[in-house]
Scaffold this active site. Structure first.
Site, PDB file in Angstrom:
ATOM      1  CG  HIS A  72     -10.247   7.327  -3.043  1.00 24.14           C
ATOM      2  ND1 HIS A  72     -11.685   7.082  -3.277  1.00 24.14           N
ATOM      3  CD2 HIS A  72     -10.256   8.420  -2.221  1.00 24.14           C
ATOM      4  CE1 HIS A  72     -12.130   7.958  -2.410  1.00 24.14           C
ATOM      5  NE2 HIS A  72     -11.244   8.690  -1.889  1.00 24.14           N
ATOM      6  CG  ASP A  95      -5.954  12.582   2.529  1.00 23.26           C
ATOM      7  OD1 ASP A  95      -6.521  13.771   3.035  1.00 23.26           O
ATOM      8  OD2 ASP A  95      -6.271  11.675   2.718  1.00 23.26           O
TER       9      ASP A  95
HETATM   10  N1  COA Z   1       0.759   2.725  -2.713  1.00 21.09           N
HETATM   11  C1  COA Z   1       1.251   1.525  -3.317  1.00 21.09           C
HETATM   12  N2  COA Z   1       0.338   0.599  -3.731  1.00 21.09           N
HETATM   13  C2  COA Z   1      -0.882   0.764  -3.394  1.00 21.09           C
HETATM   14  C3  COA Z   1      -1.522   1.827  -3.130  1.00 21.09           C
HETATM   15  C4  COA Z   1      -0.414   2.923  -2.629  1.00 21.09           C
HETATM   16  N3  COA Z   1      -0.568   4.019  -1.879  1.00 21.09           N
HETATM   17  N4  COA Z   1      -2.622   1.730  -2.890  1.00 21.09           N
HETATM   18  C5  COA Z   1      -3.145   0.588  -3.551  1.00 21.09           C
HETATM   19  N5  COA Z   1      -2.146  -0.010  -4.077  1.00 21.09           N
HETATM   20  C6  COA Z   1      -1.959  -1.373  -4.670  1.00 21.09           C
HETATM   21  C7  COA Z   1      -2.352  -2.519  -3.613  1.00 21.09           C
HETATM   22  O1  COA Z   1      -1.134  -2.815  -2.907  1.00 21.09           O
HETATM   23  C8  COA Z   1      -2.926  -3.434  -4.516  1.00 21.09           C
HETATM   24  O2  COA Z   1      -1.692  -3.957  -5.288  1.00 21.09           O
HETATM   25  P1  COA Z   1      -1.852  -5.656  -5.437  1.00 21.09           P
HETATM   26  O3  COA Z   1      -2.910  -5.754  -6.699  1.00 21.09           O
HETATM   27  O4  COA Z   1      -0.611  -5.849  -6.042  1.00 21.09           O
HETATM   28  O5  COA Z   1      -2.314  -6.496  -4.268  1.00 21.09           O
HETATM   29  C9  COA Z   1      -3.573  -2.774  -5.551  1.00 21.09           C
HETATM   30  O6  COA Z   1      -2.816  -1.192  -5.789  1.00 21.09           O
HETATM   31  C10 COA Z   1      -4.944  -2.124  -5.349  1.00 21.09           C
HETATM   32  O7  COA Z   1      -5.120  -1.532  -4.055  1.00 21.09           O
HETATM   33  P2  COA Z   1      -6.437  -2.232  -3.073  1.00 21.09           P
HETATM   34  O8  COA Z   1      -5.880  -2.245  -1.558  1.00 21.09           O
HETATM   35  O9  COA Z   1      -7.376  -3.025  -3.533  1.00 21.09           O
HETATM   36  O10 COA Z   1      -6.897  -0.627  -2.895  1.00 21.09           O
HETATM   37  P3  COA Z   1      -8.089  -0.262  -2.109  1.00 21.09           P
HETATM   38  O11 COA Z   1      -9.165   0.396  -2.617  1.00 21.09           O
HETATM   39  O12 COA Z   1      -8.398  -1.428  -1.101  1.00 21.09           O
HETATM   40  O13 COA Z   1      -7.525   0.793  -0.921  1.00 21.09           O
HETATM   41  C11 COA Z   1      -6.839   2.771   0.118  1.00 21.09           C
HETATM   42  C12 COA Z   1      -7.358   2.088  -1.010  1.00 21.09           C
HETATM   43  C13 COA Z   1      -7.038   4.265   0.133  1.00 21.09           C
HETATM   44  C14 COA Z   1      -7.041   2.246   1.409  1.00 21.09           C
HETATM   45  C15 COA Z   1      -5.094   2.466  -0.332  1.00 21.09           C
HETATM   46  O14 COA Z   1      -5.036   2.924  -1.872  1.00 21.09           O
HETATM   47  C16 COA Z   1      -4.050   2.937   0.641  1.00 21.09           C
HETATM   48  O15 COA Z   1      -3.911   2.645   1.585  1.00 21.09           O
HETATM   49  N6  COA Z   1      -3.792   4.335   0.145  1.00 21.09           N
HETATM   50  C17 COA Z   1      -2.668   5.028   1.051  1.00 21.09           C
HETATM   51  C18 COA Z   1      -3.486   5.849   2.174  1.00 21.09           C
HETATM   52  C19 COA Z   1      -4.044   6.934   1.910  1.00 21.09           C
HETATM   53  O16 COA Z   1      -3.512   7.800   1.082  1.00 21.09           O
HETATM   54  N7  COA Z   1      -5.440   7.193   2.199  1.00 21.09           N
HETATM   55  C20 COA Z   1      -6.199   8.269   2.066  1.00 21.09           C
HETATM   56  C21 COA Z   1      -7.535   7.999   1.310  1.00 21.09           C
HETATM   57  S1  COA Z   1      -8.443   9.217   0.782  1.00 21.09           S
END
Ligand code: COA
Length: 385
Positions: free
Chosen positions: A268, A321
């Site tokens: 998140h 979710d």
């Molecule tokens: N599964 C696997 N790895 C994940 C992950 C996930 N759902 N969410 C984050 N990571 C990893 C990233 O790949 C990144 O790894 P790295 O450091 O090796 O590059 C690290 O964790 C940090 O993630 P980051 O992309 O900075 O998180 P963010 O804050 O930008 O993104 C989301 C947040 C929600 C967009 C992201 O977690 C995601 O796409 N989740 C899945 C979709 C989802 O459930 N969305 C609903 C949100 S309420």
């Protein structure tokens, strides 16, 4: 700097981290996994409140007394009835259309069919009344669209039922069991507000031009439709179905993580701890074991185990979710209605925020730095390649 080269300009892409307004509605501590509505922890709201009461609380800023809640609930019941013109419209919508589009169009239509009287138009009371009408009507519209596209008769609300139970009745054509209605009620409470998220921000922007409540909420619905906002729970269900069984979880997950795939329902932007809403929904979802699609619950619990083992150190935990999707599935809600249900709930936050902001309104007008060319000569069409 307002123009120059992209790499030289300091800006906050997507307004990340920018504080653009103040609000008394919701506070999130993402590090601690803590969420409050107007000071009350979400756990307490989920345990003690109802969606109707939570809505009143978000909009009016105080917990209602018995008389106030009864009046509000009765008003909502009155407004949730579908008009004959809405029913005609919905019957003629393309059956393959997305229910979020149907919902957005219906809210715009409500604005044309039921605008506030001229004297009330500019008042906070008139504005609030339109908000209450939309909150009341959304579930009826979602259910009506689903029944129409499946060739079923559109039903009117049942006044003996609360907001959540009535939606399930209007969708399925029979009164829901207590547990299904309770799970939906709790899910509606949990999704009702979440601070300055994308859809809420879009409602602020529309309303800040002094546009009306119907247009502000229609904007929010359009924004929520996108898969980066609403919709992740649909993809959680698809993933769990693809995994197929608890035995297949370990291999599926390790392969996905190795391939650096994002696992739906985890991580998140704000929470770097367990999303408190997911914790609550997980407990309710577990109670649904034994129902249609409840195999997904066991698979999900196993997925969570693997993710906690592999990624919790990075601050990746289940988000709301992860557990909402299969809770909805287990109570018989079609997958493409998950985001409309999110809208049915978040509309309370949208209405609360636009009313709050209207009292201290300033039109939103950020700037974009120019990174295009300068001093370009206009070329007549016959000289262009
Ligand atoms: N599964 C696997 N790895 C994940 C992950 C996930 N759902 N969410 C984050 N990571 C990893 C990233 O790949 C990144 O790894 P790295 O450091 O090796 O590059 C690290 O964790 C940090 O993630 P980051 O992309 O900075 O998180 P963010 O804050 O930008 O993104 C989301 C947040 C929600 C967009 C992201 O977690 C995601 O796409 N989740 C899945 C979709 C989802 O459930 N969305 C609903 C949100 S309420």
């Amino acid at each position: 700097m307002l123009k120059g080269k992209e790499e030289e300009i300091e800006f906050s892409k997507g307004l990340a981290g920018i504080i653009a307004a103040t609000s008394e509605l919701t506070f999130i501590d993402g590090q601690e996994g803590f969420l409050i509505y107007r000071g009350i922890p979400i756990e307490s709201m989920a345990e003690n409140s109802t969606f109707e009461e939570t809505t009143y609380f978000l909009i009016f800023g105080k917990l209602p007394n018995k008389g106030e809640l009864d009046d509000f609930t009765n008003e909502i019941k009155e407004y949730r009835k579908l008009t004959s013109k809405e029913i005609d419209w919905i019957k003629n919508f393309p059956k393959e259309g997305h229910p979020m589009d149907a919902l957005r169009i219906c809210v715009s239509y409500m604005g044309m069919e039921e605008p506030p009287p001229p004297g009330e138009k500019e008042t906070i009371e008139g504005f609030t009344k339109c908000g209450k009408k939309i909150i009341a009507r959304l579930p009826s519209l979602v259910a009506a669209f689903d029944r129409a596209r499946n060739g079923r008769e559109i039903l009117q609300p049942d006044d003996t039922l609360n907001h959540a139970a009535n939606f399930l009745y209007m969708l399925h054509g029979k009164k829901p069991d207590e547990q299904s209605a309770k799970v939906l009620d709790v899910a509606l409470i949990l999704h009702a507000d979440h601070g300055m998220n994308a859809s809420t921000f879009s409602t602020y922007v529309t309303s800040s031009t002094l546009s009306d409540m119907y247009n502000s909420i229609a904007t929010g619905i359009g924004t929520l439709k996108g898969p980066l906002h609403g919709g992740a729970n649909e993809r959680v269900v698809a993933m769990l179905k693809e995994i197929g069984s608890t035995e297949a979880v370990e291999e599926f997950m390790m392969k996905a993580l190795e391939e650096k795939k994002k696992i739906m329902g985890f991580g998140h932007r704000v929470y770097k701890a367990y999303d408190p809403r997911a914790k609550i929904l997980k407990e309710y979802a577990k109670k649904l074991t034994g129902r249609e699609d409840s195999v997904l619950v066991d698979t999900a619990i196993k997925v969570e185990e693997v993710m906690m083992r592999e990624l919790s150190e990075k601050g990746i935990y289940p988000n709301v979710d992860f557990y909402s999707g299969f809770a909805y599935k287990a109570i018989g809600i079609p997958t493409d209605l998950f985001t409309p249900i999110f809208a049915m709930s978040r509309v309370s936050g949208w209405v609360g925020h636009v009313i709050e902001y209207r009292a201290k309104n300033r039109i939103f007008r950020p700037r974009a730095a120019y990174i295009g060319p300068e001093n370009v000569k206009y070329t007549p069409i016959e000289e262009r390649n």
